[in-house]
Design a protein around this motif. Sequence first.
Motif, PDB file in Angstrom:
ATOM      1  N   ALA H  66       1.235  -1.638  -0.245  1.00  0.00           N
ATOM      2  CA  ALA H  66       0.445  -0.159  -0.018  1.00  0.00           C
ATOM      3  C   ALA H  66       1.074   1.161  -0.111  1.00  0.00           C
ATOM      4  CB  ALA H  66      -0.976  -0.378   1.444  1.00  0.00           C
ATOM      5  N   ILE H  67       1.880   0.938   0.613  1.00  0.00           N
ATOM      6  CA  ILE H  67       2.519   2.200   0.845  1.00  0.00           C
ATOM      7  C   ILE H  67       3.421   2.490  -0.693  1.00  0.00           C
ATOM      8  CG2 ILE H  67       4.989   3.279   1.644  1.00  0.00           C
ATOM      9  CD1 ILE H  67       4.123   1.789   4.539  1.00  0.00           C
ATOM     10  N   TYR H  68       4.233   1.170  -0.745  1.00  0.00           N
ATOM     11  CA  TYR H  68       4.285   1.823  -2.936  1.00  0.00           C
ATOM     12  C   TYR H  68       3.878   2.575  -3.146  1.00  0.00           C
ATOM     13  CZ  TYR H  68       7.604  -1.474  -2.520  1.00  0.00           C
ATOM     14  OH  TYR H  68       9.112  -3.339  -1.931  1.00  0.00           O
ATOM     15  N   CYS H  69       1.960   2.581  -3.145  1.00  0.00           N
ATOM     16  CA  CYS H  69       1.190   3.623  -3.765  1.00  0.00           C
ATOM     17  C   CYS H  69       1.361   4.829  -3.356  1.00  0.00           C
ATOM     18  CB  CYS H  69      -0.364   2.458  -4.183  1.00  0.00           C
ATOM     19  SG  CYS H  69      -0.618   0.988  -4.643  1.00  0.00           S
ATOM     20  N   PHE H  70       1.079   4.263  -2.511  1.00  0.00           N
ATOM     21  CA  PHE H  70       0.797   6.033  -1.676  1.00  0.00           C
ATOM     22  C   PHE H  70       2.749   6.867  -1.815  1.00  0.00           C
ATOM     23  CE2 PHE H  70       1.854   9.066   2.263  1.00  0.00           C
ATOM     24  CZ  PHE H  70       0.211   9.607   2.034  1.00  0.00           C
TER      25      PHE H  70
ATOM     26  N   MET J  61      -4.501  -0.488  11.661  1.00  0.00           N
ATOM     27  CA  MET J  61      -3.285  -0.484  10.013  1.00  0.00           C
ATOM     28  C   MET J  61      -4.191  -0.824   9.134  1.00  0.00           C
ATOM     29  SD  MET J  61      -0.326  -2.108  10.897  1.00  0.00           S
ATOM     30  CE  MET J  61       0.781  -2.345   9.670  1.00  0.00           C
ATOM     31  N   ILE J  62      -5.667  -1.455   8.975  1.00  0.00           N
ATOM     32  CA  ILE J  62      -6.325  -1.162   8.235  1.00  0.00           C
ATOM     33  C   ILE J  62      -7.001   0.284   7.770  1.00  0.00           C
ATOM     34  CG2 ILE J  62      -8.780  -1.987   7.149  1.00  0.00           C
ATOM     35  CD1 ILE J  62      -8.444  -4.776   9.161  1.00  0.00           C
ATOM     36  N   GLU J  63      -7.380   0.906   8.853  1.00  0.00           N
ATOM     37  CA  GLU J  63      -8.244   2.156   9.091  1.00  0.00           C
ATOM     38  C   GLU J  63      -7.024   3.407   7.906  1.00  0.00           C
ATOM     39  OE1 GLU J  63     -11.480   3.198  10.030  1.00  0.00           O
ATOM     40  OE2 GLU J  63     -11.231   4.511   9.212  1.00  0.00           O
ATOM     41  N   SER J  64      -5.715   2.925   8.601  1.00  0.00           N
ATOM     42  CA  SER J  64      -4.572   3.566   7.851  1.00  0.00           C
ATOM     43  C   SER J  64      -4.728   3.435   5.939  1.00  0.00           C
ATOM     44  CB  SER J  64      -3.165   2.751   8.922  1.00  0.00           C
ATOM     45  OG  SER J  64      -2.658   1.996   7.578  1.00  0.00           O
TER      46      SER J  64
END
Lengths: 93, 93, 93, 93, 93, 93, 93, 93, 93, 93, 93, 93, 93, 93
Positions: H66-70, J61-64
């Motif tokens: 997810a952080i890659y995308c962010f 974590m998911i909410e993030s």
Amino acid sequence: MDNMTIIAIVSIFTAGITIAIGVIGPALGEGRAVATALTSLAQQPDAAATITRTLFVGLAMIESTAIYCFVVSMILIFANPFWNHVISLTTGK
Amino acid sequence: MDNMTIIAIVSIFTAGITIAIGVIGPALGEGRAVATALTSLAQQPDAAATITRTLFVGLAMIESTAIYCFVVSMILIFANPFWNHVISLTTGK
Amino acid sequence: MDNMTIIAIVSIFTAGITIAIGVIGPALGEGRAVATALTSLAQQPDAAATITRTLFVGLAMIESTAIYCFVVSMILIFANPFWNHVISLTTGK
Amino acid sequence: MDNMTIIAIVSIFTAGITIAIGVIGPALGEGRAVATALTSLAQQPDAAATITRTLFVGLAMIESTAIYCFVVSMILIFANPFWNHVISLTTGK
Amino acid sequence: MDNMTIIAIVSIFTAGITIAIGVIGPALGEGRAVATALTSLAQQPDAAATITRTLFVGLAMIESTAIYCFVVSMILIFANPFWNHVISLTTGK
Amino acid sequence: MDNMTIIAIVSIFTAGITIAIGVIGPALGEGRAVATALTSLAQQPDAAATITRTLFVGLAMIESTAIYCFVVSMILIFANPFWNHVISLTTGK
Amino acid sequence: MDNMTIIAIVSIFTAGITIAIGVIGPALGEGRAVATALTSLAQQPDAAATITRTLFVGLAMIESTAIYCFVVSMILIFANPFWNHVISLTTGK
Amino acid sequence: MDNMTIIAIVSIFTAGITIAIGVIGPALGEGRAVATALTSLAQQPDAAATITRTLFVGLAMIESTAIYCFVVSMILIFANPFWNHVISLTTGK
Amino acid sequence: MDNMTIIAIVSIFTAGITIAIGVIGPALGEGRAVATALTSLAQQPDAAATITRTLFVGLAMIESTAIYCFVVSMILIFANPFWNHVISLTTGK
Amino acid sequence: MDNMTIIAIVSIFTAGITIAIGVIGPALGEGRAVATALTSLAQQPDAAATITRTLFVGLAMIESTAIYCFVVSMILIFANPFWNHVISLTTGK
Amino acid sequence: MDNMTIIAIVSIFTAGITIAIGVIGPALGEGRAVATALTSLAQQPDAAATITRTLFVGLAMIESTAIYCFVVSMILIFANPFWNHVISLTTGK
Amino acid sequence: MDNMTIIAIVSIFTAGITIAIGVIGPALGEGRAVATALTSLAQQPDAAATITRTLFVGLAMIESTAIYCFVVSMILIFANPFWNHVISLTTGK
Amino acid sequence: MDNMTIIAIVSIFTAGITIAIGVIGPALGEGRAVATALTSLAQQPDAAATITRTLFVGLAMIESTAIYCFVVSMILIFANPFWNHVISLTTGK
Amino acid sequence: MDNMTIIAIVSIFTAGITIAIGVIGPALGEGRAVATALTSLAQQPDAAATITRTLFVGLAMIESTAIYCFVVSMILIFANPFWNHVISLTTGK
């Protein structure tokens, strides 16, 4: 020559798409039939003859639907009546 | 030369798409068949001969649908009757 | 030069899409086959030889469908008959 | 210069899409294989050697389909024959 | 001649699509029926006669829906009333 | 300057889409692998070492497919050969 | 003659699509019904008469929905009131 | 100024879509991992330490996608090399 | 005459699509109902009367939704108020 | 003023779509996590402390991932660097 | 007369699509309800009265949603206020 | 006034779509959470206090994602900075 | 009169689509609720009163969401404020 | 008057689509919640009070997401700030 080209490209495209889409169902259906045949064989090895015979009749039946698509696809490439008509027009035959 | 180009691009695109889409079904179907074969082997090792034989017949049947697509794809690239017709027209042969 | 460009972009696009879509089915099918192989090994470690052999034959069969796509994709990039024809026309060869 | 640009954008777009779509199948397939490996290990810790070995062969097989896509994607970016041809034309080489 | 061409391409495209889409349902349905037949045979080999008979009646029923599509597809290619009308108009018959 | 802009927007769009789509498969696959690891740990705490080691090798393998996408995405933004070529053309270097 | 052509192509396309899409539901529904009939027969061979009778009534009911589509498809090809109206206008009858 | 605007809107749109689509996979994957962690904890409270540790390593791994995308999304908004290039051109710097 | 043609083609297309899509739901629903009826009969042959009666009432209810679609489809082909209005306008009645 | 408007509408549309699509994954993931938490609590009330703590860490974590989307959405509405740039240009600041 | 035609075709198309799509949900829902009713009857024949009564109330409730669609569809064909307004304008009433 | 209108329609459309799509995930997630809460209550009535408390915290967390969408939707309708900017421009304030 | 027509067709189309799509969810939801009610009745006939009461409250709640759609659909056909405004403009009232 | 019309049609369309799509999730979620409530009641009739109370709180929570959509839909039809602004402009108020 334009008409000829349009018929040609539609025939090419349809021939490919027909066999491509038409193969999905039979392949999945046959996969399922073969899979259950194997489970049944493992469960009841004594009935192997009946199971195998029924499996092959069933596979033939399912394969027939794939063959419908292959037939239509081949007709569109090699025995296309619309293409033949247009060719006979342009060559003045 | 325009007609030739259009037929070329449609042939290229259809050849690729046909094999790409046409492979999904058989691959999944074979995956399922192989998977059940392995389960059956683990469950009934004594019936290995029958199971393996039925599996290979079934895989051949399913692979045949993928081969239909591959055949159509190869015909469109290397033995395309529409392309040949157009080429023969432009080269005046 | 326009025709050449169009054929080039269609070849590029189709080559990429063919392998991208064509890989989905085999990858999932192989994943399923490998997964069941592992379950079967855990369940019946004695039949490891038969299971592994059947698994590898099955994987090869499934991989073959992915290789069909890879072959078509490579043909479109490096041995594209339509592209060769157009190049030979423009270079006057 | 227009032709060059068109080929460039199609190459860029196809390179990205190829790896993006082509990765879905392998990732899911590997996830499934790894997941079953873990279940099998928990169920039959004694067969760890066989399970791990089969898992790695299977993962390599599945990863190979992802690598086909990566190879095509890299070819389209860094060794694109169509791009090279167009560049050689415009630079007059 | 334009009208004729349009009718031709629509007939070609529809004929292919009809059989391609129309085959998905029957193939999956037959796969399911055959699969359950095999399970039932393994479970109750004594009822093989009744099961096989019911299976074949059911397969015929399902195949009939695929045949509807094949019939429509063939009508569109070889006995298309709209095409015949247009041809009779253009040839002045 | 138009060509430059088109290449820029296609690069931007493809870079984003590549990582966005390419992440779906790996994330789901890793989620599945981690989930089964936890089930296995709860079921067989004694095999924790083997399970954890296999899990990490598997996760690395799956993550690698996400990294392919990230690499392509970064190449398209920061080391895009097509963009560099166009820039070198416009700046007259 | 343009109006006539448009009505013709829409009729052709709709006739094909109607039967192609309309067959998916019935084929899957019948497949499910036949499959359960076989399971039930294997489970309770004594109730074969009741099961078979109920199955055939049910199949007839489901087949009726496929026949609705076939009827509409045939009406559009061979008894299309809109086509007849347009033909009667152009032929001056 | 047109080029600048086009790059701006593509950057905005891609930044949003990248994070929106890229978040689906990780969120579902993490949801699955957390869910199994809770089941495992309820089933084997004694292994809480190992389970929790493995869960957090796994979550970090999934979150990384997810952080890659962010990261790509932020780069496109705040450190976009294409935008910077265009701005530097228009401001004559 | 243009208005007439447009209304005709929309009526043709809608009539076909309505029955084609509208049949999917009822066919699947009836397939499910018949399937459960057969399971129930095999499980509790003594309650055959009640089960059959409830099944037929249910099938009639589900079939009614398919008939709504068939009615709308037939109205659009044979009793279309918009078509009648346009015809009465053009014929000057 | 046209450029400004285009950037405005793309920002508005992207802001809405980003949060709308980006919320699907987290909401489903959290729903799953909460659901399993409740099952686990009912099954093992004694481990309530550990389960609740792990649940809240997981939910955070998911909410993030949902918050990433919300942040991007808010940036696009209230701190959009592209919009600020365009405004500063038009107001001559 | 153009406005009239446009309203006519939109009414025709919407009437068909409304009932076609609107019927999918109710048909599936009723199929499920009937199916469970039959299972329940086979499981607990003594409660036939309560089950049948609840089933019919439930079916009526679900059917009501299909009837909403049928009502809207009929209103659009036979009591369309927009059509009436346009007709009254053109006929000068 | 054109710019104003375009921003208005995009705001309206995005506001509606945002809340419509954004509500799907939370509603399904909450439905799942509530459903499991009820199962857990029926299974372990003694833990009602803990279950209810955890459920409400979880529901609040999931609801928060729906509220993000509602907030964005309301901002776009009643506190849209882009709209305010355009209005202030046209009214000369 | 053009504006009037556009508003009319959008109102017609939206009214139909709203109820058609809006009915899918409630119909499926009610089907599920009724189905479980029947299972519960068969399992626990003594709790019929409580089950039936809860079922009806639940059905009313779900039906309410279908009624929201019906209300919006009816408002758009018979009490459309935008249509009324336009009519009042054109009739000079 | 054109701007007014465009805003009107977008408001009409969005109002309908918002409630139509927005209702799917809540209806399915509530159907699930009610279904589990009934199962729980049949399983544990003594906990009826707690189950019913929790069910109603949950349903209210889920219904709230449907009401968000209804509110936005009503605002767009009856209290649309953009429409009001445009009306006040055209009427010169």
